[in-house]
Design a protein around this motif. Structure first.
Motif, PDB file in Angstrom:
ATOM      1  N   GLY A 113       0.815  -1.210   0.000  1.00  0.00           N
ATOM      2  CA  GLY A 113       0.000   0.000   0.000  1.00  0.00           C
ATOM      3  C   GLY A 113       0.847   1.258   0.000  1.00  0.00           C
ATOM      4  N   ASN A 114       0.426   2.230  -0.807  1.00  0.00           N
ATOM      5  CA  ASN A 114       1.158   3.481  -0.905  1.00  0.00           C
ATOM      6  C   ASN A 114       0.188   4.559  -1.402  1.00  0.00           C
ATOM      7  OD1 ASN A 114       2.707   5.666  -2.039  1.00  0.00           O
ATOM      8  ND2 ASN A 114       4.501   4.321  -1.973  1.00  0.00           N
ATOM      9  N   LEU A 115      -0.199   5.481  -0.519  1.00  0.00           N
ATOM     10  CA  LEU A 115      -1.150   6.528  -0.899  1.00  0.00           C
ATOM     11  C   LEU A 115      -0.579   7.481  -1.937  1.00  0.00           C
ATOM     12  CD1 LEU A 115      -2.958   7.505   2.424  1.00  0.00           C
ATOM     13  CD2 LEU A 115      -3.770   6.044   0.555  1.00  0.00           C
ATOM     14  N   GLU A 116       0.711   7.818  -1.831  1.00  0.00           N
ATOM     15  CA  GLU A 116       1.322   8.742  -2.774  1.00  0.00           C
ATOM     16  C   GLU A 116       1.252   8.216  -4.205  1.00  0.00           C
ATOM     17  OE1 GLU A 116       3.139   7.728   0.115  1.00  0.00           O
ATOM     18  OE2 GLU A 116       2.240   9.449   1.142  1.00  0.00           O
ATOM     19  N   LYS A 117       1.396   6.915  -4.362  1.00  0.00           N
ATOM     20  CA  LYS A 117       1.346   6.306  -5.694  1.00  0.00           C
ATOM     21  C   LYS A 117      -0.050   5.787  -6.032  1.00  0.00           C
ATOM     22  CE  LYS A 117       6.195   4.911  -5.694  1.00  0.00           C
ATOM     23  NZ  LYS A 117       7.141   3.787  -5.753  1.00  0.00           N
ATOM     24  N   ASN A 118      -1.007   5.967  -5.127  1.00  0.00           N
ATOM     25  CA  ASN A 118      -2.372   5.468  -5.290  1.00  0.00           C
ATOM     26  C   ASN A 118      -2.395   3.960  -5.557  1.00  0.00           C
ATOM     27  OD1 ASN A 118      -5.184   5.755  -5.260  1.00  0.00           O
ATOM     28  ND2 ASN A 118      -5.269   5.949  -7.486  1.00  0.00           N
ATOM     29  N   VAL A 119      -1.589   3.248  -4.793  1.00  0.00           N
ATOM     30  CA  VAL A 119      -1.524   1.796  -4.894  1.00  0.00           C
ATOM     31  C   VAL A 119      -2.120   1.197  -3.625  1.00  0.00           C
ATOM     32  CG1 VAL A 119       0.003  -0.200  -5.065  1.00  0.00           C
ATOM     33  CG2 VAL A 119       0.533   1.880  -6.347  1.00  0.00           C
ATOM     34  N   SER A 120      -3.162   0.411  -3.790  1.00  0.00           N
ATOM     35  CA  SER A 120      -3.850  -0.245  -2.672  1.00  0.00           C
ATOM     36  C   SER A 120      -4.228   0.726  -1.549  1.00  0.00           C
ATOM     37  CB  SER A 120      -3.002  -1.397  -2.125  1.00  0.00           C
ATOM     38  OG  SER A 120      -2.713  -2.338  -3.119  1.00  0.00           O
ATOM     39  N   PRO A 121      -4.927   1.816  -1.896  1.00  0.00           N
ATOM     40  CA  PRO A 121      -5.358   2.736  -0.836  1.00  0.00           C
ATOM     41  C   PRO A 121      -6.319   2.072   0.146  1.00  0.00           C
ATOM     42  CG  PRO A 121      -6.460   3.270  -2.902  1.00  0.00           C
ATOM     43  CD  PRO A 121      -5.411   2.238  -3.213  1.00  0.00           C
ATOM     44  N   ASN A 122      -7.017   1.034  -0.312  1.00  0.00           N
ATOM     45  CA  ASN A 122      -7.926   0.304   0.582  1.00  0.00           C
ATOM     46  C   ASN A 122      -7.165  -0.442   1.679  1.00  0.00           C
ATOM     47  OD1 ASN A 122      -6.830  -1.541  -1.207  1.00  0.00           O
ATOM     48  ND2 ASN A 122      -8.788  -2.115  -2.105  1.00  0.00           N
ATOM     49  N   ILE A 123      -5.979  -0.897   1.386  1.00  0.00           N
ATOM     50  CA  ILE A 123      -5.156  -1.558   2.405  1.00  0.00           C
ATOM     51  C   ILE A 123      -4.664  -0.516   3.404  1.00  0.00           C
ATOM     52  CG2 ILE A 123      -2.943  -2.725   2.783  1.00  0.00           C
ATOM     53  CD1 ILE A 123      -3.536  -4.354   0.243  1.00  0.00           C
ATOM     54  N   VAL A 124      -4.242   0.634   2.908  1.00  0.00           N
ATOM     55  CA  VAL A 124      -3.791   1.704   3.809  1.00  0.00           C
ATOM     56  C   VAL A 124      -4.933   2.110   4.737  1.00  0.00           C
ATOM     57  CG1 VAL A 124      -2.932   4.071   3.947  1.00  0.00           C
ATOM     58  CG2 VAL A 124      -2.030   2.515   2.193  1.00  0.00           C
ATOM     59  N   ALA A 125      -6.123   2.329   4.187  1.00  0.00           N
ATOM     60  CA  ALA A 125      -7.278   2.726   5.004  1.00  0.00           C
ATOM     61  C   ALA A 125      -7.630   1.646   6.030  1.00  0.00           C
ATOM     62  CB  ALA A 125      -8.481   3.022   4.107  1.00  0.00           C
ATOM     63  N   ALA A 126      -7.498   0.384   5.654  1.00  0.00           N
ATOM     64  CA  ALA A 126      -7.783  -0.707   6.587  1.00  0.00           C
ATOM     65  C   ALA A 126      -6.787  -0.707   7.743  1.00  0.00           C
ATOM     66  CB  ALA A 126      -7.747  -2.053   5.871  1.00  0.00           C
ATOM     67  N   ILE A 127      -5.531  -0.452   7.437  1.00  0.00           N
ATOM     68  CA  ILE A 127      -4.512  -0.412   8.491  1.00  0.00           C
ATOM     69  C   ILE A 127      -4.771   0.762   9.435  1.00  0.00           C
ATOM     70  CG2 ILE A 127      -2.055  -0.034   8.947  1.00  0.00           C
ATOM     71  CD1 ILE A 127      -1.529  -1.598   6.284  1.00  0.00           C
ATOM     72  N   VAL A 128      -5.112   1.911   8.880  1.00  0.00           N
ATOM     73  CA  VAL A 128      -5.427   3.076   9.712  1.00  0.00           C
ATOM     74  C   VAL A 128      -6.601   2.764  10.628  1.00  0.00           C
ATOM     75  CG1 VAL A 128      -6.277   5.463   9.655  1.00  0.00           C
ATOM     76  CG2 VAL A 128      -4.425   4.755   8.104  1.00  0.00           C
ATOM     77  N   GLU A 129      -7.642   2.162  10.083  1.00  0.00           N
ATOM     78  CA  GLU A 129      -8.820   1.797  10.887  1.00  0.00           C
ATOM     79  C   GLU A 129      -8.459   0.755  11.936  1.00  0.00           C
ATOM     80  OE1 GLU A 129     -12.648   1.985  12.291  1.00  0.00           O
ATOM     81  OE2 GLU A 129     -11.761   3.283  10.769  1.00  0.00           O
ATOM     82  N   ALA A 130      -7.679  -0.225  11.549  1.00  0.00           N
ATOM     83  CA  ALA A 130      -7.271  -1.274  12.491  1.00  0.00           C
ATOM     84  C   ALA A 130      -6.479  -0.677  13.648  1.00  0.00           C
ATOM     85  CB  ALA A 130      -6.449  -2.342  11.764  1.00  0.00           C
ATOM     86  N   LYS A 131      -5.526   0.181  13.338  1.00  0.00           N
ATOM     87  CA  LYS A 131      -4.719   0.801  14.401  1.00  0.00           C
ATOM     88  C   LYS A 131      -5.600   1.640  15.333  1.00  0.00           C
ATOM     89  CE  LYS A 131      -0.518   0.436  14.324  1.00  0.00           C
ATOM     90  NZ  LYS A 131       0.294  -0.575  15.026  1.00  0.00           N
ATOM     91  N   ALA A 132      -6.561   2.366  14.764  1.00  0.00           N
ATOM     92  CA  ALA A 132      -7.459   3.190  15.576  1.00  0.00           C
ATOM     93  C   ALA A 132      -8.299   2.338  16.524  1.00  0.00           C
ATOM     94  CB  ALA A 132      -8.368   4.027  14.667  1.00  0.00           C
ATOM     95  N   ARG A 133      -8.566   1.093  16.136  1.00  0.00           N
ATOM     96  CA  ARG A 133      -9.375   0.185  16.939  1.00  0.00           C
ATOM     97  C   ARG A 133      -8.526  -0.710  17.846  1.00  0.00           C
ATOM     98  NH1 ARG A 133     -14.585  -0.893  15.528  1.00  0.00           N
ATOM     99  NH2 ARG A 133     -15.447   0.608  14.083  1.00  0.00           N
ATOM    100  N   GLY A 134      -7.221  -0.570  17.787  1.00  0.00           N
ATOM    101  CA  GLY A 134      -6.334  -1.331  18.655  1.00  0.00           C
ATOM    102  C   GLY A 134      -5.971  -2.718  18.171  1.00  0.00           C
ATOM    103  N   LEU A 135      -6.232  -3.017  16.891  1.00  0.00           N
ATOM    104  CA  LEU A 135      -5.883  -4.331  16.345  1.00  0.00           C
ATOM    105  C   LEU A 135      -4.374  -4.422  16.111  1.00  0.00           C
ATOM    106  CD1 LEU A 135      -8.955  -3.907  15.416  1.00  0.00           C
ATOM    107  CD2 LEU A 135      -8.420  -5.612  13.684  1.00  0.00           C
ATOM    108  N   ARG A 136      -3.847  -5.629  16.182  1.00  0.00           N
ATOM    109  CA  ARG A 136      -2.482  -5.886  15.749  1.00  0.00           C
ATOM    110  C   ARG A 136      -2.501  -5.936  14.226  1.00  0.00           C
ATOM    111  NH1 ARG A 136       1.604  -5.136  18.915  1.00  0.00           N
ATOM    112  NH2 ARG A 136       2.769  -6.942  18.178  1.00  0.00           N
ATOM    113  N   VAL A 137      -1.466  -5.378  13.605  1.00  0.00           N
ATOM    114  CA  VAL A 137      -1.352  -5.366  12.148  1.00  0.00           C
ATOM    115  C   VAL A 137      -0.196  -6.269  11.759  1.00  0.00           C
ATOM    116  CG1 VAL A 137      -0.897  -3.951  10.110  1.00  0.00           C
ATOM    117  CG2 VAL A 137      -2.353  -3.060  11.948  1.00  0.00           C
ATOM    118  N   LEU A 138      -0.539  -7.348  11.067  1.00  0.00           N
ATOM    119  CA  LEU A 138       0.415  -8.359  10.632  1.00  0.00           C
ATOM    120  C   LEU A 138       0.480  -8.320   9.108  1.00  0.00           C
ATOM    121  CD1 LEU A 138      -1.060 -11.206  12.884  1.00  0.00           C
ATOM    122  CD2 LEU A 138       0.600  -9.441  13.528  1.00  0.00           C
TER     123      LEU A 138
END
Length: 194
Positions: A113-138
């Motif tokens: 995922g890379n927002l600057e290159k617009n590659v997999s923005p959905n993965i970036v957004a999922a990681i941001v949401e996961a971190k906000a909810r306290g999930l571990r990101v693997l």
């Protein structure tokens, strides 16, 4: 040297360079997830989406981990894409699933995922949401690991041996690593049939 010989030489070199200590660390993360009765949300697009569905089966059946892949629900995925847009499909799925600190996401991605290159923005957004909810990101990712590596808690980066074949090697080694995990003595609860 023919293509097949070259390709398999790259596979062998990739396997040699794979960080075994990180695979062990990822195993420990998954053991802890199961012990706290958390859920595993496996997220990927393209070939990694196909890997996600297969891995869900293995983690559920062999390891007794409650696991899901948002891409397995084509109706919800396409409705969200149509109505809300592709970048938010995984983050919104995590919200509706009431993902919480007991849970984890496992990202399968070639670039991470890379927002600057617009590659997999959905993965970036999922990681941001996961971190906000306290999930571990693997994660099991290729290239330099992208946003998944930067923001993740335990992320394996598949070594790049041949730049022109990053995608096939990264996606293939997602399967190699998760199969190593589901057959790990610390994690596997049920034997395979064959």
């Amino acid at each position: 040297m023919g293509h097949a010989e070259q390709y398999f030489s790259e596979v062998a070199e990739t396997a040699r360079r794979l960080p075994a200590d990180m695979v062990e660390a990822l195993c420990d993360e998954l053991v802890a997830l199961r012990q706290r009765e958390g859920r595993l949300f496996i997220i990927g697009v393209g070939g990694s989406a196909g890997n996600s569905g297969h891995a869900v089966n293995d983690f559920r059946k062999l390891c007794g981990i409650e696991a899901y892949a948002p891409t397995d629900n084509v109706s919800e995925l396409t409705a969200r894409t149509n109505d809300e847009g592709w970048p938010t499909v995984f983050a919104e799925w995590l919200k509706v699933s009431r993902a919480n600190a007991k849970d984890a996401i496992l990202v399968f991605s070639v670039g991470g995922g890379n927002l600057e290159k617009n590659v997999s923005p959905n993965i970036v957004a999922a990681i941001v949401e996961a971190k906000a909810r306290g999930l571990r990101v693997l994660g099991i990712v290729g290239r330099d690991g992208g946003y998944t590596k930067k923001a993740g808690d335990c992320v394996i980066v598949v070594p790049t041996v041949e730049e022109s074949r990053v995608t096939p090697h990264a996606e293939a080694f997602q399967a190699v690593v998760w199969h190593c995990l589901v057959s790990h003595p610390k994690l596997q609860k049920n034997a395979t049939k064959w």
